[in-house]
Write a protein that holds these residues in place. Structure first.
Motif, PDB file in Angstrom:
ATOM      1  N   ASN A 475     -17.282 -27.669   0.554  1.00  0.00           N
ATOM      2  CA  ASN A 475     -16.364 -28.113  -0.490  1.00  0.00           C
ATOM      3  C   ASN A 475     -16.915 -29.333  -1.214  1.00  0.00           C
ATOM      4  O   ASN A 475     -17.861 -29.985  -0.752  1.00  0.00           O
ATOM      5  CB  ASN A 475     -14.968 -28.404   0.083  1.00  0.00           C
ATOM      6  N   ILE A 476     -16.315 -29.614  -2.334  1.00  0.00           N
ATOM      7  CA  ILE A 476     -16.653 -30.779  -3.151  1.00  0.00           C
ATOM      8  C   ILE A 476     -15.380 -31.585  -3.360  1.00  0.00           C
ATOM      9  O   ILE A 476     -14.337 -31.033  -3.725  1.00  0.00           O
ATOM     10  CB  ILE A 476     -17.245 -30.361  -4.509  1.00  0.00           C
ATOM     11  N   THR A 477     -15.465 -32.881  -3.087  1.00  0.00           N
ATOM     12  CA  THR A 477     -14.340 -33.785  -3.307  1.00  0.00           C
ATOM     13  C   THR A 477     -14.658 -34.693  -4.478  1.00  0.00           C
ATOM     14  O   THR A 477     -15.696 -35.367  -4.490  1.00  0.00           O
ATOM     15  CB  THR A 477     -14.052 -34.623  -2.050  1.00  0.00           C
ATOM     16  N   GLU A 478     -13.787 -34.690  -5.443  1.00  0.00           N
ATOM     17  CA  GLU A 478     -13.969 -35.518  -6.636  1.00  0.00           C
ATOM     18  C   GLU A 478     -12.873 -36.571  -6.682  1.00  0.00           C
ATOM     19  O   GLU A 478     -11.687 -36.249  -6.647  1.00  0.00           O
ATOM     20  CB  GLU A 478     -13.929 -34.659  -7.897  1.00  0.00           C
ATOM     21  N   SER A 479     -13.293 -37.835  -6.727  1.00  0.00           N
ATOM     22  CA  SER A 479     -12.341 -38.940  -6.778  1.00  0.00           C
ATOM     23  C   SER A 479     -12.090 -39.317  -8.231  1.00  0.00           C
ATOM     24  O   SER A 479     -13.012 -39.744  -8.937  1.00  0.00           O
ATOM     25  CB  SER A 479     -12.879 -40.146  -5.999  1.00  0.00           C
ATOM     26  N   PHE A 480     -10.838 -39.156  -8.656  1.00  0.00           N
ATOM     27  CA  PHE A 480     -10.470 -39.562 -10.017  1.00  0.00           C
ATOM     28  C   PHE A 480     -10.233 -41.070 -10.066  1.00  0.00           C
ATOM     29  O   PHE A 480     -10.694 -41.763 -10.966  1.00  0.00           O
ATOM     30  CB  PHE A 480      -9.230 -38.812 -10.476  1.00  0.00           C
ATOM     31  N   THR A 481      -9.469 -41.576  -9.101  1.00  0.00           N
ATOM     32  CA  THR A 481      -9.207 -43.004  -8.947  1.00  0.00           C
ATOM     33  C   THR A 481      -9.240 -43.303  -7.449  1.00  0.00           C
ATOM     34  O   THR A 481      -9.485 -42.417  -6.634  1.00  0.00           O
ATOM     35  CB  THR A 481      -7.841 -43.401  -9.532  1.00  0.00           C
ATOM     36  N   LYS A 482      -8.967 -44.558  -7.094  1.00  0.00           N
ATOM     37  CA  LYS A 482      -8.888 -44.913  -5.681  1.00  0.00           C
ATOM     38  C   LYS A 482      -7.725 -44.203  -4.998  1.00  0.00           C
ATOM     39  O   LYS A 482      -7.730 -44.005  -3.783  1.00  0.00           O
ATOM     40  CB  LYS A 482      -8.697 -46.432  -5.538  1.00  0.00           C
ATOM     41  N   GLN A 483      -6.717 -43.782  -5.773  1.00  0.00           N
ATOM     42  CA  GLN A 483      -5.528 -43.157  -5.198  1.00  0.00           C
ATOM     43  C   GLN A 483      -5.510 -41.636  -5.351  1.00  0.00           C
ATOM     44  O   GLN A 483      -4.672 -40.982  -4.731  1.00  0.00           O
ATOM     45  CB  GLN A 483      -4.261 -43.741  -5.843  1.00  0.00           C
ATOM     46  N   SER A 484      -6.354 -41.083  -6.167  1.00  0.00           N
ATOM     47  CA  SER A 484      -6.280 -39.649  -6.462  1.00  0.00           C
ATOM     48  C   SER A 484      -7.624 -38.973  -6.218  1.00  0.00           C
ATOM     49  O   SER A 484      -8.670 -39.503  -6.613  1.00  0.00           O
ATOM     50  CB  SER A 484      -5.859 -39.420  -7.923  1.00  0.00           C
ATOM     51  N   LYS A 485      -7.579 -37.807  -5.606  1.00  0.00           N
ATOM     52  CA  LYS A 485      -8.800 -37.039  -5.385  1.00  0.00           C
ATOM     53  C   LYS A 485      -8.495 -35.548  -5.430  1.00  0.00           C
ATOM     54  O   LYS A 485      -7.357 -35.121  -5.201  1.00  0.00           O
ATOM     55  CB  LYS A 485      -9.458 -37.411  -4.058  1.00  0.00           C
ATOM     56  N   ASN A 545      -0.381 -43.380  -3.376  1.00  0.00           N
ATOM     57  CA  ASN A 545      -0.202 -44.754  -3.841  1.00  0.00           C
ATOM     58  C   ASN A 545       0.431 -45.634  -2.771  1.00  0.00           C
ATOM     59  O   ASN A 545       1.012 -46.679  -3.087  1.00  0.00           O
ATOM     60  CB  ASN A 545       0.679 -44.790  -5.098  1.00  0.00           C
ATOM     61  N   THR A 546       0.344 -45.216  -1.522  1.00  0.00           N
ATOM     62  CA  THR A 546       0.976 -45.993  -0.456  1.00  0.00           C
ATOM     63  C   THR A 546       0.123 -47.205  -0.087  1.00  0.00           C
ATOM     64  O   THR A 546      -1.084 -47.225  -0.298  1.00  0.00           O
ATOM     65  CB  THR A 546       1.201 -45.128   0.793  1.00  0.00           C
ATOM     66  N   ARG A 557       3.453 -40.594  -1.961  1.00  0.00           N
ATOM     67  CA  ARG A 557       2.319 -39.730  -1.667  1.00  0.00           C
ATOM     68  C   ARG A 557       2.682 -38.303  -2.065  1.00  0.00           C
ATOM     69  O   ARG A 557       3.779 -37.824  -1.753  1.00  0.00           O
ATOM     70  CB  ARG A 557       1.980 -39.796  -0.183  1.00  0.00           C
ATOM     71  N   CYS A 558       1.753 -37.631  -2.732  1.00  0.00           N
ATOM     72  CA  CYS A 558       1.982 -36.258  -3.176  1.00  0.00           C
ATOM     73  C   CYS A 558       0.729 -35.431  -2.873  1.00  0.00           C
ATOM     74  O   CYS A 558      -0.377 -35.820  -3.250  1.00  0.00           O
ATOM     75  CB  CYS A 558       2.299 -36.232  -4.675  1.00  0.00           C
ATOM     76  N   ILE A 559       0.904 -34.295  -2.178  1.00  0.00           N
ATOM     77  CA  ILE A 559      -0.213 -33.430  -1.794  1.00  0.00           C
ATOM     78  C   ILE A 559       0.115 -31.990  -2.179  1.00  0.00           C
ATOM     79  O   ILE A 559       1.185 -31.478  -1.827  1.00  0.00           O
ATOM     80  CB  ILE A 559      -0.480 -33.510  -0.274  1.00  0.00           C
ATOM     81  N   PHE A 560      -0.802 -31.375  -2.894  1.00  0.00           N
ATOM     82  CA  PHE A 560      -0.647 -29.963  -3.237  1.00  0.00           C
ATOM     83  C   PHE A 560      -1.903 -29.224  -2.779  1.00  0.00           C
ATOM     84  O   PHE A 560      -3.021 -29.617  -3.108  1.00  0.00           O
ATOM     85  CB  PHE A 560      -0.455 -29.763  -4.743  1.00  0.00           C
ATOM     86  N   GLN A 561      -1.712 -28.147  -2.008  1.00  0.00           N
ATOM     87  CA  GLN A 561      -2.837 -27.362  -1.511  1.00  0.00           C
ATOM     88  C   GLN A 561      -2.619 -25.891  -1.819  1.00  0.00           C
ATOM     89  O   GLN A 561      -1.495 -25.394  -1.718  1.00  0.00           O
ATOM     90  CB  GLN A 561      -3.004 -27.557   0.011  1.00  0.00           C
ATOM     91  N   MET A 562      -3.703 -25.213  -2.169  1.00  0.00           N
ATOM     92  CA  MET A 562      -3.629 -23.788  -2.470  1.00  0.00           C
ATOM     93  C   MET A 562      -4.836 -23.078  -1.875  1.00  0.00           C
ATOM     94  O   MET A 562      -5.964 -23.550  -1.983  1.00  0.00           O
ATOM     95  CB  MET A 562      -3.576 -23.543  -3.981  1.00  0.00           C
ATOM     96  N   ASP A 563      -4.581 -21.925  -1.219  1.00  0.00           N
ATOM     97  CA  ASP A 563      -5.628 -21.049  -0.694  1.00  0.00           C
ATOM     98  C   ASP A 563      -5.555 -19.721  -1.441  1.00  0.00           C
ATOM     99  O   ASP A 563      -4.475 -19.123  -1.536  1.00  0.00           O
ATOM    100  CB  ASP A 563      -5.437 -20.802   0.809  1.00  0.00           C
ATOM    101  N   GLN A 564      -6.692 -19.259  -1.935  1.00  0.00           N
ATOM    102  CA  GLN A 564      -6.739 -18.007  -2.683  1.00  0.00           C
ATOM    103  C   GLN A 564      -7.708 -17.038  -2.008  1.00  0.00           C
ATOM    104  O   GLN A 564      -8.911 -17.283  -1.958  1.00  0.00           O
ATOM    105  CB  GLN A 564      -7.182 -18.255  -4.125  1.00  0.00           C
ATOM    106  N   GLY A 565      -7.145 -15.938  -1.428  1.00  0.00           N
ATOM    107  CA  GLY A 565      -7.978 -14.924  -0.807  1.00  0.00           C
ATOM    108  C   GLY A 565      -8.819 -14.186  -1.831  1.00  0.00           C
ATOM    109  O   GLY A 565      -8.393 -13.959  -2.979  1.00  0.00           O
TER     110      GLY A 565
END
Length: 728
Positions: A475-485, A545-546, A557-565
């Motif tokens: 996977n690749i993790t991209e940091s938009f800000t210190k609080q968002s990725k 933002n905690t 804190r807000c987390i959204f995850q999606m898995d696509q078969g």
């Protein structure tokens, strides 16, 4: 601009006298050495605490400095400042003479140097120093002065003269006695023009307009500007700088144009001219570091780069950012003066690196009952974990981490899990400031007890089913800000369901009243063989933002995850799974941070939604119930569903026990399968007699990093004591 002074060593009445002669009226320079008095002292070190008796006859008449013994150290027991203009003691203006203090010990040379410094400072038109021997062997000093005043001053300006800005050469030229009056006037005018050019080229100060208006008002109200007023203005300016974190800023001089009625305050604000990096070994010696300098430099705040003013807040942020790299055991940020630039600051960052390679082994023992129900030597199972880490590969924070774990080292093939991960940060290059992406690739094998195939509260225990996962993840993790990725990648894995004897299990089972097992439960895998293979894309967006305030979490804190078969694998699984988790921590009493302050009262609001369409293996159904779902129930005790909704609220209040701050809290939670349990293949919720929804409430107390709480199962009306880590 310099002033010329003459000095008389001593007079017959016992007074040492100094007089100053400034520029002729209308030429313009004054008080150029206002803050450089200390530089004129030949041996102005701190006086020794030991002192010598003067050995003179006590008298009301003053004694000239020339009669004092040059080898003795005299204690000043009485110090008086006399303003010649007001004919009164000037205790309120004593800060003008910050080098002299009652109780201080001085030599004759030091007293002479203090007098010279006062005379050449530009603050006084005339200064005298009287010494009077005291019966106890100490000296009394009286400083008589006439404070310099400049009339008709109406305008105030503050400029930054720091950095590479230099004074014109004419500033260092002295008036020649052989010059004619015309040549002298021409010389002074040239100096004034050069100074005005310097003022025009100077950078504006960062002082706020409100403070500059305040200083302008002080000048307008006085009209006659005195040395004391300028000293008070300098103190006000420096106090603002230091309050705002600009600890390297200081007022260095005043200049003025008397014809224009203007006073100019020259400030060095601490402009950063250079950033230096030093790597230290364990003994503090400077060594060559392994870490790439651009990698560290990337973490510096913009305010700590050359061309900006040094600020303590930026220094602390740099410490935090560099520490987040996880590469250093010790980090120091030390500003120091730049000798080649007036007012310039060199920021020295000193670093001690962690060892790049490490390995460790951890062992544990589990005691298993033997055939007689008692543990035997043969049944004592040694377990453990062996791990290794190679971080900061090539000095670019790249890392290779591996671990192998088994609960039975005598037969590791029965229960062996491993993980090997390679992380490659700065995928787009260290110099790319627009993107910050990290690539990770890992191979893994894990085993977990499934919460899907567990018995409901009104039936016998069901045989446990373990889910083994072996696979590959990139996977690749991209940091938009210190609080968002944002994380996205590919997962390929093989899933095997096993019973408690480590045999492949194709269906769940439950115990009948007769004691026999019903083996016609829901299928454990999508293929029906007990083994599934699949590939899917996975994406995760996190906004956090905690922050911690005295040990309590506030923010959201807000987390959204999606898995696509992808339709690749056993039975060509094609599906879409998604989860949304939102948590908000509200600071009810607005408690501020502080090392000894109690944590704030917190109201936590939490919600989670999960759903799936398409092919769904039972082991990937959403389990409802448990310490991280609905407290008061066992893992999966409420059901397993394609969709679920959870809501929770918790009120936490600080208390003090034996001078230690902790928190007590009350909570209420509810979870529901939204009526979708029946859509899971084999309907495990119905088979294991679970209701598909439930509520709970309870109270608890935080004990350090863990919690102890009493939770009530609202479905059955019974309660139980629990102990675990943070819920949200």
């Amino acid at each position: 601009m310099p002033s010329c002074f003459t000095l008389d060593s001593a007079s017959d009445d016992g007074r040492s006298t100094a007089q100053g002669q400034g520029w002729p009226a209308g030429v313009g320079g004054f008080l150029s050495s206002f803050f450089s008095a200390g530089a004129a002292r030949a041996d102005g070190g701190k006086p020794s605490p030991d002192w010598d008796a003067h050995g003179l006859a006590a008298s009301a008449l003053p004694v000239p400095l020339s009669r004092l013994d040059g080898k003795k150290r005299y204690k000043v027991s009485d110090l008086t400042f006399l303003n010649r203009r007001t004919r009164a003691a000037a205790a309120a203006e004593a800060p003008l003479f910050d080098a002299l203090r009652p109780g201080g010990v001085y030599t004759r040379a030091q007293l002479r140097n203090e007098l010279d410094a006062l005379a050449t400072s530009g603050m006084f038109d005339h200064v005298t120093l009287q010494t009077k021997p005291k019966p106890d062997g100490t000296l009394g000093l009286t400083v008589s002065y006439a404070e310099t005043e400049w009339p008709e001053v109406e305008h105030f300006k503050c400029i930054n003269v720091g950095g590479p800005m230099a004074r014109p050469d004419g500033d260092e030229l002295e008036l020649d006695d052989d010059m004619t009056a015309r040549e002298r006037m021409e010389h002074l005018r040239r100096q004034e023009r050069e100074y005005q050019q310097l003022v025009r080229r100077a950078k504006p100060c960062v002082l706020p307009e409100k403070l500059q208006r305040e200083l302008q008002g002080m000048v307008k109200r006085q009209r006659k500007v005195s040395s004391g007023l300028l000293k008070r203005m300098a103190g006000r300016i420096e106090r603002w700088y230091h309050d705002e974190g600009f600890h390297c800023a200081q007022v260095v001089s005043y200049h003025g144009n008397l014809d224009a009625g203007e006073v100019v305050c020259e400030v060095v604000e601490g402009d950063i001219t250079k950033v230096e990096y030093q790597f230290l070994d364990k003994l503090g010696n400077v060594v060559d570091g392994n870490t790439s300098i651009p990698l560290i430099d990337k973490e510096l705040p913009q305010q700590l780069r050359p061309g900006h003013i040094y600020n303590n807040g930026a220094g602390k942020q740099a410490l935090k950012n560099i520490d987040s790299l996880g590469l250093f055991s010790t980090i120091e940020v030390q500003p120091r003066p730049d000798e080649t630039n007036q007012g310039g600051v060199i920021v020295a960052i000193k670093l001690k690196e962690h060892d790049p390679k490490s390995a460790q082994g951890i062992t544990d023992w589990s005691i298993v009952p033997g055939s007689q129900g008692r543990p035997t030597l043969a049944s004592i199972q040694p377990g453990g974990t062996v791990s290794f880490e190679h971080r900061n590969i090539c000095g670019l924070k790249r890392s290779l981490i591996g671990s192998v774990t088994s609960s039975n080292l005598l037969n590791p093939e029965d229960d062996l899990s491993f993980k090997l991960e390679y992380a490659h940060p700065y995928l787009d290059g260290i110099d790319n400031l627009s993107r910050n992406r990290t690539f990770k690739i890992s191979c893994f094998n894990s085993r977990k007890l499934s919460p899907i195939f567990v018995a409901g509260p009104n039936m016998y225990e069901a045989p446990p089913i373990w889910v083994d996962r072996t696979g590959f993840k990139a996977n690749i993790t991209e940091s938009f800000t210190k609080q968002s990725k944002f994380t996205y990648g590919l997962v390929m894995e093989e899933i095997t369901t096993r019973d408690e004897n480590n045999n492949i299990c194709t269906h769940g089972s439950r115990q009948l009243p007769s004691g026999a097992l019903s083996m016609i439960g829901p299928p454990t895998t999508l293929s029906g063989t007990g083994v599934d293979r699949m590939a899917f894309l996975q994406a995760n967006i996190t906004r956090d933002n905690t922050e911690f305030v005295n040990g309590a979490t506030i923010g959201d804190r807000c987390i959204f995850q999606m898995d696509q078969g992808l339709g690749i694998g056993s039975k060509n699984p094609f599906f879409n799974r998604r989860q949304l988790t939102v948590t908000k921590f509200i600071n009810l009493n607005k408690q501020e941070k502080g090392s000894r302050k109690p944590p704030p009262a917190i109201l936590a609001l939490h919600g989670r939604y999960a759903g799936c369409v398409g092919d769904l293996p039972s082991y990937d159904a959403f389990a409802l119930g448990g310490p991280h779902s609905v407290r008061g129930y066992g893992m999966g005790e409420l059901g397993a569903s394609r969709n679920l909704l959870e809501v929770a609220t918790e009120l936490s209040v600080p208390i003090t026990v034996k001078n230690r701050h902790t928190q007590v809290y009350a909570f209420a939670e509810h979870g529901t399968d939204l009526g979708n349990s029946k859509d899971v293949k084999g309907n495990p919720t119905e088979f294991f007699r679970r209701v598909g929804h439930g509520s709970s409430y309870g109270v608890g107390v935080k004990l350090g990093a863990v919690r102890a709480e009493y939770a009530v199962d609202h479905n059955a009306g019974t309660g139980a004591f629990l102990r675990f880590c943070e819920r949200f």
